[in-house]
Design a protein around this motif. Structure first.
Motif, mmCIF file in Angstrom:
data_model
loop_
_atom_site.group_PDB
_atom_site.id
_atom_site.type_symbol
_atom_site.label_atom_id
_atom_site.label_comp_id
_atom_site.label_asym_id
_atom_site.label_seq_id
_atom_site.Cartn_x
_atom_site.Cartn_y
_atom_site.Cartn_z
ATOM 1 N N ASN A 118 -6.520 1.328 4.962
ATOM 2 C CA ASN A 118 -5.495 0.375 4.546
ATOM 3 C C ASN A 118 -5.704 -0.047 3.098
ATOM 4 O O ASN A 118 -6.587 0.465 2.407
ATOM 5 N N MET A 119 -4.897 -0.980 2.648
ATOM 6 C CA MET A 119 -4.922 -1.443 1.267
ATOM 7 C C MET A 119 -6.346 -1.783 0.799
ATOM 8 O O MET A 119 -7.056 -2.557 1.442
ATOM 9 N N VAL A 171 0.834 -6.047 3.311
ATOM 10 C CA VAL A 171 -0.298 -5.232 3.760
ATOM 11 C C VAL A 171 0.030 -4.663 5.130
ATOM 12 O O VAL A 171 0.487 -5.370 6.019
ATOM 13 N N SER A 198 -5.348 8.077 -0.224
ATOM 14 C CA SER A 198 -4.139 8.313 0.576
ATOM 15 C C SER A 198 -3.686 9.764 0.488
ATOM 16 O O SER A 198 -3.184 10.322 1.474
ATOM 17 N N SER A 258 -5.589 3.237 -0.622
ATOM 18 C CA SER A 258 -6.356 2.784 0.538
ATOM 19 C C SER A 258 -7.851 2.761 0.247
ATOM 20 O O SER A 258 -8.329 3.368 -0.715
ATOM 21 N N GLN A 270 0.822 -1.203 0.000
ATOM 22 C CA GLN A 270 0.000 0.000 0.000
ATOM 23 C C GLN A 270 0.856 1.253 0.000
ATOM 24 O O GLN A 270 2.004 1.263 0.427
#
Length: 377
Positions: free
Chosen positions: A109-110, A130, A337, A103, A80
């Motif tokens: 997150n990923m 991750v 992000s 994200s 990520q």
């Protein structure tokens, strides 16, 4: 004069000193000794993994994980963008190519959707890294299923999420390998250090072998592979053992701090980071806010003048000069992000933060952010 309020200072509330003194009394000062063995067992037991290997840093652990995963020159590793550089640097150490994933809004997150897109387009994907940002756990059920479908090794960068759980399992134990960090600002610390956890005995043995300079068992110095000086010292492992004894209390305290911030900012322009998703419990390593009407840098500077340490959120990896030209998957024109970096600010979250000091943080935040003056980004 008020004492400076720090972002996430060490909370030395256990028996750390007694373990360190024992190491000195027994003259176990090297990167070997009884504290290391015990610390590995205790961390593995705490998170429900079969094996733990103590290393010198989270970065070292990620590097070793990539080596064991077989990552080498020409391989692709999906990771990520919204993370610290240490999540990506070991990929480059191995001569592989990082491909960055934006994200999702729910976990920061990923994105599993974008991960699936990358799997369909990229060739020679060897592994996925991750990261569980700020203690929030990624959408691991789907990410793990995608890795299984495409034959990719799944490495959890759980350096910020020790103690966080997903469907009853600890972060770091869901993929093939998990890595924790014990840096000075983490939820528990050894001043510097890390731990690799896995349920695969051969993986654990290989990581320990590589971390000790690949020194084979022989009556002379025999090295049959390139090795690394990545083992944790027995002294620092002693600190870790003391820290671990109060980790549950530290998690409870940080979760309370998050809830108190959420309550305090309820009727203000300050927005809290996402709440826990279903069947997820974050360790709330850091409490993070989003500022719609203020420049986070201006707020950070203002708080600093008031004796309060805060920190901008991670500057995404796709913005970093050393990764210029690296592929980046995003779902919209402004990457999530990018938005999180543009509007996010980490507030003091240490488990030794007093209620009085947290109230001071809240008061200063509201006085600056809700005084009617808009400061554009």
């Amino acid at each position: 004069m008020n004492q400076r309020i720090l972002l996430s200072p060490p909370d030395m509330s256990g028996n750390e000193l007694s373990y360190v003194e024992q190491a000195f009394q027994d003259n176990w000062i090297a990167p070997a000794g009884p504290h290391i063995d015990a610390f590995e067992e205790e961390i593995a037991t705490f998170v429900g993994a079969k094996y733990g290997v103590a290393v010198s840093s989270g970065t070292a652990g990620l590097h070793l994980a990539l080596i064991v995963a077989g990552v080498s020159t020409g391989d692709i590793v999906l990771c990520q963008s919204f993370t610290f550089a240490a999540s990506v640097n070991p990929i480059i150490y191995q001569g592989a190519t990082p491909v960055l994933i934006d994200s999702d809004q729910e976990t920061w997150n990923m994105s599993a959707d974008l991960l699936e897109e990358a799997f369909k387009k990229e060739v020679k994907v060897r592994a996925v890294v991750v990261t569980h940002i700020y203690g929030q756990v990624a959408e691991m059920k789907r990410i793990k299923a995608l890795c299984a479908e495409y034959g990719a090794f799944l490495i959890e960068d759980a350096c910020e999420s020790l103690g966080s759980t997903y469907d009853g399992k600890h972060s770091g134990t869901i993929g093939d390998i998990g890595v924790y960090s014990f840096n000075g600002n983490k939820i528990m610390t050894t001043s510097g250090g890390g731990m690799v956890v896995t349920n695969h005995v051969l993986v654990a043995k290989q990581i320990k072998y590589l971390a000790t300079q690949s020194k084979s068992q022989a009556p002379y110095y025999l090295h049959e592979a390139v090795g690394y000086n990545y083992r944790l010292s027995n002294v620092l492992a002693g600190i870790g053992r003391g820290q671990l004894q109060t980790l549950d209390k530290k998690i409870v305290k940080r979760r309370c701090i998050f809830e108190d911030y959420k309550q305090a900012f309820q009727d203000t322009s300050v927005q809290m980071m996402p709440l826990d998703q279903e069947n997820v419990q974050s360790n709330r390593w850091l409490s993070v806010v989003l500022l719609e009407n203020q420049n986070p840098l201006a707020v950070m500077n203002f708080l600093n003048e008031q004796g309060i340490e805060s920190r901008l959120t991670w500057n995404p990896m796709h913005r970093q000069p050393f990764l210029k030209g690296v592929s980046f998957y995003k779902a919209q024109e402004q990457a999530i992000s990018d938005y999180l970096f543009a509007r996010g600010l980490c507030l003091p979250s240490g488990s030794n933060l007093s209620k009085e000091d947290q109230n001071r943080v809240v008061e200063q935040m509201i006085s600056f952010c809700d005084n009617g003056k808009e400061v554009p980004y």
